[in-house]
Design a protein around this motif. Structure first.
Motif, PDB file in Angstrom:
ATOM      1  N   ASN A 237       7.907  -4.274  -4.135  1.00 44.33           N
ATOM      2  CA  ASN A 237       9.433  -4.284  -3.948  1.00 44.33           C
ATOM      3  C   ASN A 237       8.869  -5.294  -2.850  1.00 44.33           C
ATOM      4  OD1 ASN A 237      11.314  -3.033  -5.091  1.00 44.33           O
ATOM      5  ND2 ASN A 237      10.920  -1.018  -4.287  1.00 44.33           N
ATOM      6  N   SER A 238       7.307  -5.596  -2.434  1.00 43.25           N
ATOM      7  CA  SER A 238       7.520  -6.936  -1.721  1.00 43.25           C
ATOM      8  C   SER A 238       5.613  -6.956  -1.928  1.00 43.25           C
ATOM      9  CB  SER A 238       7.058  -6.282   0.011  1.00 43.25           C
ATOM     10  OG  SER A 238       7.376  -7.616   0.055  1.00 43.25           O
ATOM     11  N   PRO A 239       5.903  -8.221  -2.021  1.00 41.91           N
ATOM     12  CA  PRO A 239       4.109  -8.766  -3.456  1.00 41.91           C
ATOM     13  C   PRO A 239       3.051  -8.609  -2.421  1.00 41.91           C
ATOM     14  CG  PRO A 239       5.624 -10.612  -3.009  1.00 41.91           C
ATOM     15  CD  PRO A 239       6.307  -9.432  -2.097  1.00 41.91           C
ATOM     16  N   VAL A 240       2.566  -7.896  -0.809  1.00 45.87           N
ATOM     17  CA  VAL A 240       1.346  -8.008  -1.123  1.00 45.87           C
ATOM     18  C   VAL A 240       0.830  -6.914  -0.843  1.00 45.87           C
ATOM     19  CG1 VAL A 240       1.890  -7.492   1.792  1.00 45.87           C
ATOM     20  CG2 VAL A 240       0.216  -8.335   1.632  1.00 45.87           C
ATOM     21  N   ARG A 241       1.546  -5.514  -0.830  1.00 44.15           N
ATOM     22  CA  ARG A 241       1.697  -4.242  -0.618  1.00 44.15           C
ATOM     23  C   ARG A 241       0.792  -3.648  -2.393  1.00 44.15           C
ATOM     24  NH1 ARG A 241       7.803  -1.876  -0.439  1.00 44.15           N
ATOM     25  NH2 ARG A 241       9.051  -2.426   1.789  1.00 44.15           N
ATOM     26  N   ALA A 242       0.915  -4.945  -3.318  1.00 44.55           N
ATOM     27  CA  ALA A 242      -0.066  -4.645  -4.576  1.00 44.55           C
ATOM     28  C   ALA A 242      -1.484  -5.097  -4.020  1.00 44.55           C
ATOM     29  CB  ALA A 242       0.794  -5.851  -5.788  1.00 44.55           C
ATOM     30  N   CYS A 243      -1.482  -5.432  -2.687  1.00 41.42           N
ATOM     31  CA  CYS A 243      -2.930  -5.083  -2.744  1.00 41.42           C
ATOM     32  C   CYS A 243      -4.053  -6.324  -3.447  1.00 41.42           C
ATOM     33  CB  CYS A 243      -3.538  -3.815  -3.171  1.00 41.42           C
ATOM     34  SG  CYS A 243      -3.207  -3.069  -2.058  1.00 41.42           S
ATOM     35  N   LEU A 244      -3.070  -7.817  -4.138  1.00 46.27           N
ATOM     36  CA  LEU A 244      -3.715  -8.342  -4.835  1.00 46.27           C
ATOM     37  C   LEU A 244      -5.005  -9.295  -4.450  1.00 46.27           C
ATOM     38  CD1 LEU A 244      -1.058  -9.984  -7.093  1.00 46.27           C
ATOM     39  CD2 LEU A 244      -2.682  -7.829  -7.652  1.00 46.27           C
ATOM     40  N   SER A 245      -4.591  -9.614  -3.033  1.00 47.03           N
ATOM     41  CA  SER A 245      -6.067 -10.350  -2.867  1.00 47.03           C
ATOM     42  C   SER A 245      -6.891  -9.001  -2.194  1.00 47.03           C
ATOM     43  CB  SER A 245      -5.218 -11.050  -1.122  1.00 47.03           C
ATOM     44  OG  SER A 245      -4.500 -10.046  -0.566  1.00 47.03           O
ATOM     45  N   VAL A 246      -6.691  -8.458  -2.469  1.00 48.12           N
ATOM     46  CA  VAL A 246      -8.108  -7.449  -2.024  1.00 48.12           C
ATOM     47  C   VAL A 246      -8.657  -6.882  -3.063  1.00 48.12           C
ATOM     48  CG1 VAL A 246      -7.756  -6.738   0.531  1.00 48.12           C
ATOM     49  CG2 VAL A 246      -7.045  -5.302  -1.120  1.00 48.12           C
ATOM     50  N   GLY A 247      -8.279  -7.122  -4.613  1.00 49.59           N
ATOM     51  CA  GLY A 247      -8.667  -6.776  -5.372  1.00 49.59           C
ATOM     52  C   GLY A 247      -8.417  -5.710  -5.647  1.00 49.59           C
ATOM     53  N   VAL A 248      -7.506  -4.300  -5.420  1.00 49.03           N
ATOM     54  CA  VAL A 248      -7.825  -2.193  -5.445  1.00 49.03           C
ATOM     55  C   VAL A 248      -6.301  -2.395  -5.489  1.00 49.03           C
ATOM     56  CG1 VAL A 248      -9.617  -2.089  -4.338  1.00 49.03           C
ATOM     57  CG2 VAL A 248      -7.675  -2.367  -3.076  1.00 49.03           C
ATOM     58  N   ASP A 249      -6.115  -1.252  -6.254  1.00 48.24           N
ATOM     59  CA  ASP A 249      -4.645  -0.843  -6.845  1.00 48.24           C
ATOM     60  C   ASP A 249      -4.446  -0.256  -5.224  1.00 48.24           C
ATOM     61  OD1 ASP A 249      -4.953   0.585 -10.022  1.00 48.24           O
ATOM     62  OD2 ASP A 249      -4.944  -2.226  -9.282  1.00 48.24           O
ATOM     63  N   PRO A 250      -2.890  -0.290  -4.794  1.00 50.05           N
ATOM     64  CA  PRO A 250      -2.445   0.294  -3.820  1.00 50.05           C
ATOM     65  C   PRO A 250      -2.531   1.415  -4.178  1.00 50.05           C
ATOM     66  CG  PRO A 250      -0.496  -0.617  -5.083  1.00 50.05           C
ATOM     67  CD  PRO A 250      -2.281  -1.340  -6.115  1.00 50.05           C
ATOM     68  N   LEU A 251      -2.521   1.803  -2.627  1.00 50.18           N
ATOM     69  CA  LEU A 251      -2.223   3.832  -2.590  1.00 50.18           C
ATOM     70  C   LEU A 251      -0.460   3.948  -2.751  1.00 50.18           C
ATOM     71  CD1 LEU A 251      -5.062   4.714   0.019  1.00 50.18           C
ATOM     72  CD2 LEU A 251      -4.748   4.882  -2.652  1.00 50.18           C
ATOM     73  N   PHE A 252       0.034   5.224  -3.576  1.00 48.78           N
ATOM     74  CA  PHE A 252       1.263   5.452  -2.855  1.00 48.78           C
ATOM     75  C   PHE A 252       1.264   6.467  -1.755  1.00 48.78           C
ATOM     76  CE2 PHE A 252       3.664   3.387  -6.421  1.00 48.78           C
ATOM     77  CZ  PHE A 252       2.814   2.468  -7.140  1.00 48.78           C
ATOM     78  N   ILE A 253       2.461   6.296  -1.472  1.00 52.05           N
ATOM     79  CA  ILE A 253       2.255   6.842  -0.249  1.00 52.05           C
ATOM     80  C   ILE A 253       3.219   8.431  -0.340  1.00 52.05           C
ATOM     81  CG2 ILE A 253       2.828   7.547   2.568  1.00 52.05           C
ATOM     82  CD1 ILE A 253      -0.290   5.821   2.048  1.00 52.05           C
ATOM     83  N   ALA A 254       3.136   9.538   0.056  1.00 54.02           N
ATOM     84  CA  ALA A 254       3.833  10.687   0.412  1.00 54.02           C
ATOM     85  C   ALA A 254       4.623  10.907   1.162  1.00 54.02           C
ATOM     86  CB  ALA A 254       2.972  11.566  -0.696  1.00 54.02           C
ATOM     87  N   SER A 255       3.930  10.870   2.837  1.00 52.44           N
ATOM     88  CA  SER A 255       4.757  11.209   3.451  1.00 52.44           C
ATOM     89  C   SER A 255       3.744  10.064   4.779  1.00 52.44           C
ATOM     90  CB  SER A 255       4.517  12.730   4.027  1.00 52.44           C
ATOM     91  OG  SER A 255       3.751  12.977   4.402  1.00 52.44           O
ATOM     92  N   ALA A 256       4.048  10.660   6.290  1.00 50.55           N
ATOM     93  CA  ALA A 256       3.396   9.974   7.407  1.00 50.55           C
ATOM     94  C   ALA A 256       3.785  10.278   8.502  1.00 50.55           C
ATOM     95  CB  ALA A 256       3.571   8.349   6.895  1.00 50.55           C
ATOM     96  N   LYS A 257       3.329  10.765   9.647  1.00 50.87           N
ATOM     97  CA  LYS A 257       3.675  11.180  10.221  1.00 50.87           C
ATOM     98  C   LYS A 257       2.638  10.569  12.010  1.00 50.87           C
ATOM     99  CE  LYS A 257       5.240  13.937  13.053  1.00 50.87           C
ATOM    100  NZ  LYS A 257       6.849  14.317  13.659  1.00 50.87           N
TER     101      LYS A 257
END
Ligand code: KE4
Length: 422
Positions: free
Chosen positions: A20-40
């Motif tokens: 839902n926002s381009p930079v999250r696709a990690c295109l410029s660093v050539g890997v797939d994004p990690l999907f986040i389950a939670s944060a703390k």
């Protein structure tokens, strides 16, 4: 990583680029994004069960860390009283008063739902107030995705190498004048050419969308003098720097009062909030007391206001200097490690923000930022992620520390950097 990969394939079927926002696709660093389950705190947990120490912190909002108990409690209690009324509530006044109390140049403020809405509205207001059409922005500065600003933006657009973008009419960006960041002479030349038609100069008082680039001595003061001399407004886009460079933002730290300021990120405490504000005589031109229109269904909603208020209350008592000193020590240690590795780097930093540029310094504008080795950054990013450290998936972004980062987090980052093979 398996589950992230499966989710990314599924996401790409129903969301453009799977994000839902381009930079999250990690295109410029050539890997797939990690999907986040939670944060703390300062940690992310991925859907694959990996734990990462995070230095993106949702691109800046999480200065107090993820799921801060007092912010969480304030938002939860607000939600139980109703999540959105579409009618005024006291929390909006309390939030406005807290922002105005903190930000030196603000007499009045209007809440919106994103940084883009804030800058788009501030520009419309500047054009309405001055009766002029043109706006000066800086190469490498990013002010969100409103048409007028996508002439040569510095965040996602620069990372994806889209100079401007299809869909923006040429006549729209014809009113957008560009100058190199930190180049006061270029701005003087634009005023000499267009003086009576420049409504505003908009600037990131510390640039955060070409990586962290600091204002040169006299740059901001020069913009303040030039705009005042030519009857144009000075807009500080403090979506990143607001409540981060100090509790009063960059304008308090640098002692320069703009005519209008835009805010976002931190003031929402993790909820969608943006804001714009400034001198009373300007802000009173905004509907309904004035004739410049701007509106928003969820603007000032009680849950986001509660989270924002809890955030500002905590930050007002926070030790910004201690966090700045700790971040400076971290960047010193990083610099030493890269020197030991024989890798040329320029590390720009201020307050709780830093960027490692893979090139000899200095990095003072978009040209020098673009000259850094983005390929080396991609390697650095990918290897650190494997070692449990999350950085921005773009060489044109900042890294952020927070009041939630611990000594163990900093040690984990540094030991991972020592292991990276560049
Ligand atoms: P949003 O519309 O994304 O809330 O804010 C736009 C914006 C405005 N001004 C500045 C100085 C900004 O940095 C931003 C947005 N920042 C980017 C990253 N630097 C957001 C990340 C993204 O686009 O996903």
């Amino acid at each position: 990583m398996i589950h992230s990969k499966q989710l990314f394939e599924r996401a790409k079927k129903v969301i453009p680029g799977g994000v839902n926002s381009p930079v999250r696709a990690c295109l410029s660093v050539g890997v797939d994004p990690l999907f986040i389950a939670s944060a703390k705190g300062a940690h992310l947990r991925t859907v694959d069960g990996a734990e990462l120490v995070d230095f993106v912190m949702s691109w800046g909002p999480m200065l107090l860390g993820y799921v801060h108990p007092e912010i969480h409690e304030a938002a939860t209690q607000a939600a139980l009283r109703g999540t959105s009324f579409g009618a005024p509530c006291e929390a909006e006044i309390q939030m406005a008063e807290a922002v105005i109390d903190a930000v030196p140049s603000m007499d009045m403020v209007r809440m919106v739902n994103s940084g883009t809405e804030a800058t788009m509205s501030a520009l419309r207001l500047a054009r309405g107030f001055t009766g002029r059409s043109k706006v000066v922005k800086f190469e490498g500065n990013y002010h969100g995705h409103a048409d007028s600003f996508l002439a040569s933006a510095g965040s996602g657009v620069a990372t994806l190498s889209i100079p401007g973008t299809p869909g923006v009419p040429a006549e729209t960006v014809a009113h957008t004048l560009l100058a190199p960041y930190n180049d006061l002479e270029a701005v003087k030349a634009l005023f000499a050419q267009h003086a009576q038609d420049i409504a505003a100069v908009i600037v990131e008082p510390m640039a955060g969308n070409m990586g962290c680039v600091l204002p040169a001595e006299g740059f901001l003061e020069g913009l303040r003098q030039l705009t005042r001399a030519h009857g144009a407004l000075l807009i500080f886009d403090e979506v990143i720097t607001g409540f981060r460079l100090s509790y009063g933002g960059a304008q308090k730290r640098f002692g320069i009062n703009p005519d209008l300021t835009t805010l976002g990120k931190i003031i929402g405490g993790g909820y969608p909030v943006g804001a714009y504000g400034g001198r009373r005589e300007i802000m009173e031109r905004i509907a309904p007391c004035g004739d410049v229109y701007q509106a928003g269904t969820l603007s000032g909603n009680p849950v986001a206001m509660a989270a924002g208020l809890a955030t500002l209350k905590l930050l007002k008592a926070a030790d910004y200097q201690a966090l700045e000193d700790r971040t400076a020590r971290l960047t010193d240690d990083l610099s030493s490690i890269f020197q030991e590795k024989g890798v040329a780097t320029a590390i720009n930093h201020i307050a709780s923000i830093f960027t490692v540029f893979f090139k000899e310094g200095p990095v003072t504008d978009f040209e020098s930022a673009k000259a850094a080795d983005a390929g080396l950054y991609a390697t650095y990013y990918a290897q650190l992620r494997e070692l449990g450290v999350n950085l921005a998936p773009s060489a044109f972004e900042c890294a952020f520390t927070s009041f939630a980062h611990t000594e163990q987090d900093y040690d984990q980052f540094l030991s991972a950097v020592r292991k990276v093979k560049l």
